[in-house]
Design an enzyme around this catalytic site. Sequence first.
Site, PDB file in Angstrom:
ATOM      1  N   TYR A 174       6.199  -1.853  -4.517  1.00 18.04           N
ATOM      2  CA  TYR A 174       6.293  -0.346  -4.831  1.00 18.04           C
ATOM      3  C   TYR A 174       7.430   0.202  -4.707  1.00 18.04           C
ATOM      4  CZ  TYR A 174       5.365   4.638  -4.586  1.00 18.04           C
ATOM      5  OH  TYR A 174       5.562   6.144  -4.506  1.00 18.04           O
TER       6      TYR A 174
HETATM    7  O1  LIG Z   1      -8.252   3.362   3.219  1.00 18.81           O
HETATM    8  C1  LIG Z   1      -7.117   3.429   3.976  1.00 18.81           C
HETATM    9  C2  LIG Z   1      -6.184   3.785   3.177  1.00 18.81           C
HETATM   10  C3  LIG Z   1      -4.897   3.815   3.916  1.00 18.81           C
HETATM   11  N1  LIG Z   1      -4.806   3.329   5.114  1.00 18.81           N
HETATM   12  C4  LIG Z   1      -3.646   3.420   5.965  1.00 18.81           C
HETATM   13  O2  LIG Z   1      -3.159   4.680   5.947  1.00 18.81           O
HETATM   14  C5  LIG Z   1      -1.669   4.572   5.983  1.00 18.81           C
HETATM   15  C6  LIG Z   1      -1.161   5.508   4.862  1.00 18.81           C
HETATM   16  O3  LIG Z   1      -1.262   4.820   3.704  1.00 18.81           O
HETATM   17  P1  LIG Z   1      -1.177   5.553   2.331  1.00 18.81           P
HETATM   18  O4  LIG Z   1      -1.921   4.563   1.377  1.00 18.81           O
HETATM   19  O5  LIG Z   1      -2.208   6.826   2.365  1.00 18.81           O
HETATM   20  O6  LIG Z   1       0.101   5.760   2.215  1.00 18.81           O
HETATM   21  P2  LIG Z   1       1.327   4.871   2.166  1.00 18.81           P
HETATM   22  O7  LIG Z   1       2.140   5.224   3.274  1.00 18.81           O
HETATM   23  O8  LIG Z   1       1.139   3.297   2.106  1.00 18.81           O
HETATM   24  O9  LIG Z   1       2.135   5.264   0.903  1.00 18.81           O
HETATM   25  C7  LIG Z   1       2.052   6.664   0.336  1.00 18.81           C
HETATM   26  O10 LIG Z   1       3.315   7.317   0.752  1.00 18.81           O
HETATM   27  C8  LIG Z   1       4.556   7.116   0.023  1.00 18.81           C
HETATM   28  C9  LIG Z   1       4.359   7.555  -1.365  1.00 18.81           C
HETATM   29  O11 LIG Z   1       5.359   7.320  -1.943  1.00 18.81           O
HETATM   30  C10 LIG Z   1       3.173   6.535  -1.880  1.00 18.81           C
HETATM   31  O12 LIG Z   1       2.876   6.666  -3.136  1.00 18.81           O
HETATM   32  C11 LIG Z   1       1.925   6.653  -1.045  1.00 18.81           C
HETATM   33  O13 LIG Z   1       0.854   5.867  -1.556  1.00 18.81           O
HETATM   34  C12 LIG Z   1      -1.490   3.116   6.035  1.00 18.81           C
HETATM   35  O14 LIG Z   1      -1.381   2.724   7.392  1.00 18.81           O
HETATM   36  C13 LIG Z   1      -2.507   2.561   5.767  1.00 18.81           C
HETATM   37  O15 LIG Z   1      -2.923   1.168   5.907  1.00 18.81           O
HETATM   38  C14 LIG Z   1      -6.139   3.165   5.808  1.00 18.81           C
HETATM   39  O16 LIG Z   1      -6.059   2.632   6.942  1.00 18.81           O
HETATM   40  N2  LIG Z   1      -7.251   3.037   5.243  1.00 18.81           N
END
Ligand SMILES: O=c1ccn([C@@H]2O[C@H](COP(=O)(O)OP(=O)(O)O[C@H]3OC[C@@H](O)[C@H](O)[C@H]3O)[C@@H](O)[C@H]2O)c(=O)[nH]1
Length: 401
Positions: A210
């Site tokens: 991504y």
């Molecule tokens: O069910 C979940 C979802 C997410 N998480 C954690 O929460 C944190 C944040 O994850 P998210 O998927 O919400 O967000 P991300 O940081 O991966 O990316 C996000 O932020 C940047 C944007 O540009 C992306 O489009 C967006 O998805 C990560 O550490 C992930 O592992 C969980 O622990 N459980």
Amino acid sequence: MLLKDQSSSAGMDYIEMKRRGNFTRRILFVCVVFALLIFIFKRPSSISGSTKFSMHEVGVTHVLVTGGAGYIGSHAVLRLLRDSYRVTIVDNLSRGNMGAVRVLQGLYPEPGRLQFIHADLGDAAAVEKIFAENAFDAVMHFAAVAYVGESTSEPLRYYHNITSNTLLVVKAMAARGVKTLIYSSTCATYGEPDTMPITETTPQVPINPYGKAKKMAEDIIIDFSKTTDMAVMILRYFNVIGSDPEGRLGEAPRPELREQGRISGACFDAARGIIPGLKVRGTDYKTRDGTCVRDYIDVTDLIDAHVKALAHSRPGKVGIYNVGTGKGSSVKEFVEACKKATGASIKVDYLSRRPGDYAEVYSDPSKILRELNWSAKYTDLEQSLSVAWGWQKAHHNGYDD
Ligand SMILES: O=c1ccn([C@@H]2O[C@H](COP(=O)(O)OP(=O)(O)O[C@H]3OC[C@@H](O)[C@H](O)[C@H]3O)[C@@H](O)[C@H]2O)c(=O)[nH]1
């Protein structure tokens, strides 16, 4: 007898002429009605893919919002309409919601304010047609697949969707002389930098498909911009949360993508009991509590940054800005804030790391403050989540409610 026959024949002619006259009048009447109907239905409508919709004629900026049926895009459309812009949404509805478009149409029903075009930006002919038939002043390009986890299991989809669609949009802009582009980029393009906070000059070393694809799309835009006088603003968002404070729009991810989804959606699903509990992915990161740290930015603030970026865009210039609060919160802190905002006792399961994740990112937002006079106003995590929870509670089935 003959006379009688003649008079009767003349009478017949007269009746025939009258009948034909009536017939002609009827035909004329039907033609006029048809012409009127064609005129009415050819005018700009709120659902139309083929209407010429020139903003310049009325001196109002016409913004094309790609992905305008999605979570962030729909909030952008709402703000642009509020600020008197005219908007065309292009969305393939693969991740976005027609329900969000209907809310926006209900709020701004006047002809010519909002146009929705159901199209896929990967369809070159469709993109060319959209730009040929509309006079856009600016493009806000939100449309993209955007889940870090999903990008690691479907990398080709991510590379294709993010780079190819951006290329087609930029090509069409160039062909039709559309001079301003606001591009949705991400903190994921930085990867996992050695030093925090992240400034715009922090080296971009993305670690998941991504982030890599978004970096490629940035490069496409920047390289192309050097050959034109296009005004470009690249906004690198951190983690977007919250929703419209008036409760009209919200985040409604596809149920089938729950496993891949973002932390906010997962927390709300757990709070509503749609899923048995929240899975925290990774507790062994080198952070203060072992879970990942992110910079959560409220969607209202994020869209405000877009409007400011549009206002400050200048021909031949590329502006690159982080959009974040400057403050990092861990996943555990996020879950605590979510519990308070929802009042729900969320069951938490601790699992192994999610592929593609980086330990800690938060922004240095000083450049955007200095140059665009923007700073985040809604920096209380619990407050942003409370607002979002308001919409979630009222929309158990997303926009289907
Ligand atoms: O069910 C979940 C979802 C997410 N998480 C954690 O929460 C944190 C944040 O994850 P998210 O998927 O919400 O967000 P991300 O940081 O991966 O990316 C996000 O932020 C940047 C944007 O540009 C992306 O489009 C967006 O998805 C990560 O550490 C992930 O592992 C969980 O622990 N459980």
